[in-house]
Design a protein around this motif. Sequence first.
Motif, short mmCIF file in Angstrom:
data_model
loop_
_atom_site.label_atom_id
_atom_site.label_comp_id
_atom_site.label_asym_id
_atom_site.label_seq_id
_atom_site.Cartn_x
_atom_site.Cartn_y
_atom_site.Cartn_z
N VAL A 1 -8.02 -11.45 -9.10
CA VAL A 1 -8.59 -10.58 -8.50
C VAL A 1 -7.94 -8.70 -9.51
O VAL A 1 -6.53 -9.37 -8.41
N ALA A 2 -8.61 -8.08 -10.16
CA ALA A 2 -7.94 -6.79 -10.08
C ALA A 2 -8.05 -6.17 -9.23
O ALA A 2 -8.76 -5.41 -8.97
N VAL A 3 -7.19 -4.79 -8.71
CA VAL A 3 -6.51 -3.94 -8.34
C VAL A 3 -6.90 -2.25 -8.99
O VAL A 3 -5.69 -2.45 -9.47
N VAL A 4 -7.74 -1.32 -8.73
CA VAL A 4 -7.53 -0.26 -8.79
C VAL A 4 -7.58 0.69 -7.43
O VAL A 4 -8.55 0.61 -7.05
N VAL A 5 -6.55 1.02 -7.74
CA VAL A 5 -6.27 2.67 -6.65
C VAL A 5 -7.26 3.57 -7.05
O VAL A 5 -7.45 4.05 -7.91
N LEU A 6 -7.61 4.24 -5.91
CA LEU A 6 -8.28 4.98 -6.13
C LEU A 6 -7.61 6.33 -4.01
O LEU A 6 -8.25 5.70 -3.02
N THR A 7 -6.91 7.11 -4.53
CA THR A 7 -6.48 7.76 -2.97
C THR A 7 -6.65 8.90 -4.02
O THR A 7 -6.59 9.77 -4.41
N THR A 8 -6.15 9.84 -2.47
CA THR A 8 -5.60 11.25 -2.97
C THR A 8 -4.10 11.66 -2.93
O THR A 8 -3.65 12.74 -3.32
N PHE A 9 -3.04 10.62 -3.00
CA PHE A 9 -1.89 10.73 -2.90
C PHE A 9 -1.32 9.89 -4.26
O PHE A 9 -2.08 9.12 -4.33
N ALA A 10 -0.74 11.05 -5.01
CA ALA A 10 -0.15 11.00 -6.36
C ALA A 10 1.56 10.97 -6.13
O ALA A 10 1.64 11.88 -7.37
N ASP A 11 2.34 11.44 -5.22
CA ASP A 11 3.46 11.43 -5.41
C ASP A 11 3.91 10.02 -5.68
O ASP A 11 3.77 8.47 -5.83
N ASP A 12 5.28 10.24 -5.99
CA ASP A 12 6.47 8.74 -6.75
C ASP A 12 6.14 7.69 -6.20
O ASP A 12 6.20 6.65 -6.58
N GLU A 13 6.29 7.73 -4.46
CA GLU A 13 6.61 6.58 -4.14
C GLU A 13 5.13 6.17 -3.83
O GLU A 13 5.47 4.60 -4.02
N SER A 14 4.13 6.65 -3.15
CA SER A 14 3.00 6.33 -3.67
C SER A 14 2.59 5.15 -5.08
O SER A 14 1.87 4.16 -4.78
N ILE A 15 2.51 6.21 -6.24
CA ILE A 15 2.37 5.43 -7.24
C ILE A 15 2.92 4.04 -7.46
O ILE A 15 2.71 3.41 -8.17
N LEU A 16 4.85 4.26 -7.74
CA LEU A 16 6.05 3.08 -7.65
C LEU A 16 5.22 2.19 -6.76
O LEU A 16 4.80 0.37 -7.07
N ALA A 17 4.88 2.16 -5.25
CA ALA A 17 4.23 0.72 -4.78
C ALA A 17 3.41 0.51 -5.22
O ALA A 17 3.48 -1.09 -4.80
N ALA A 18 2.17 1.00 -5.08
CA ALA A 18 0.93 0.62 -5.48
C ALA A 18 1.47 -0.44 -7.02
O ALA A 18 0.71 -1.40 -7.35
N LEU A 19 1.61 0.14 -7.90
CA LEU A 19 1.53 -0.70 -9.08
C LEU A 19 3.26 -1.58 -9.22
O LEU A 19 3.10 -2.99 -9.68
N GLY A 20 4.39 -1.63 -8.50
CA GLY A 20 4.61 -2.86 -8.07
C GLY A 20 4.20 -4.18 -7.09
O GLY A 20 4.20 -5.13 -7.67
N ALA A 21 3.37 -3.49 -6.69
CA ALA A 21 2.07 -4.27 -5.42
C ALA A 21 1.35 -5.32 -6.45
O ALA A 21 1.14 -6.49 -6.18
N GLY A 22 1.55 -4.87 -8.02
CA GLY A 22 0.91 -5.40 -8.30
C GLY A 22 -1.29 -4.78 -8.44
O GLY A 22 -2.07 -5.09 -9.51
N ALA A 23 -1.34 -3.27 -9.07
CA ALA A 23 -2.43 -3.02 -8.84
C ALA A 23 -2.41 -2.25 -10.12
O ALA A 23 -1.48 -2.30 -11.43
N ARG A 24 -3.76 -2.70 -10.82
CA ARG A 24 -4.02 -2.58 -12.73
C ARG A 24 -3.85 -0.83 -13.43
O ARG A 24 -4.15 -0.85 -13.82
#
Length: 221
Positions: free
Chosen positions: A85-108
């Motif tokens: 199952v792929a994940v695409v994040v859709l969020t209002t947050f575009a800070d470095d911590e959120s981006i890296l955490a999401a990609l690190g968790a496996g978001a595609r």
Amino acid sequence: MSEQGEKVQQLRVVVADDQAAVREPLAAVLGLTEDIEVVAAAADGTEVLTAVSGAAVDVVLMDLRMPVMDGIEATRRLSEEHPEVAVVVLTTFADDESILAALGAGARGYLTKNAGRQDIVRALRAAAAGQSVLDREVQDRLLATVRTKPQASGTSLPQDITPREREVLGLIGQGLPNRAIAEQLFISEATVKTHINNLFAKAGIRDRADAVRRAIAAGLA
């Protein structure tokens, strides 16, 4: 149904957002797309996991800030328990911590809520096909983050990487999509995909975000 009467293969999607005012209209709009079937709408990460366990799902469109279980933890759990199952994040947050955490968790994929319907649909299709799509703002921040952080040792590329594969990696590092890479190198998009698959396998690159990091670390971008 297509003009030839052939049934369009459905992309099965779960929409996750804790705000009903966002979740329900988004699910309704995506459901109007011919090849997308919204199989569930979830208000938090636990509902996402329940939905994926109870139905065949291709992609989850994931908000990050949700109660009970947030989008980062839900993405991590999906990567471990349902890697198909792929994940695409859709969020209002575009800070470095959120981006890296999401990609690190496996978001595609990672989009901000400024993205239009067509951008979201394109990202869902790409994620289901194993590709990564990053919002331009997200991509710019990711590039800036990698460039300002010291690189770890061992970031050189394997010796069997071909000159063409190095070119492709460099262009990925510049943020170019496959079509633009094909145009710049005067090759087909299918050939670009072949080079990317070979490159990722040889260098142990996980996804496009990881490829951007490796390109910058190797001095190619």
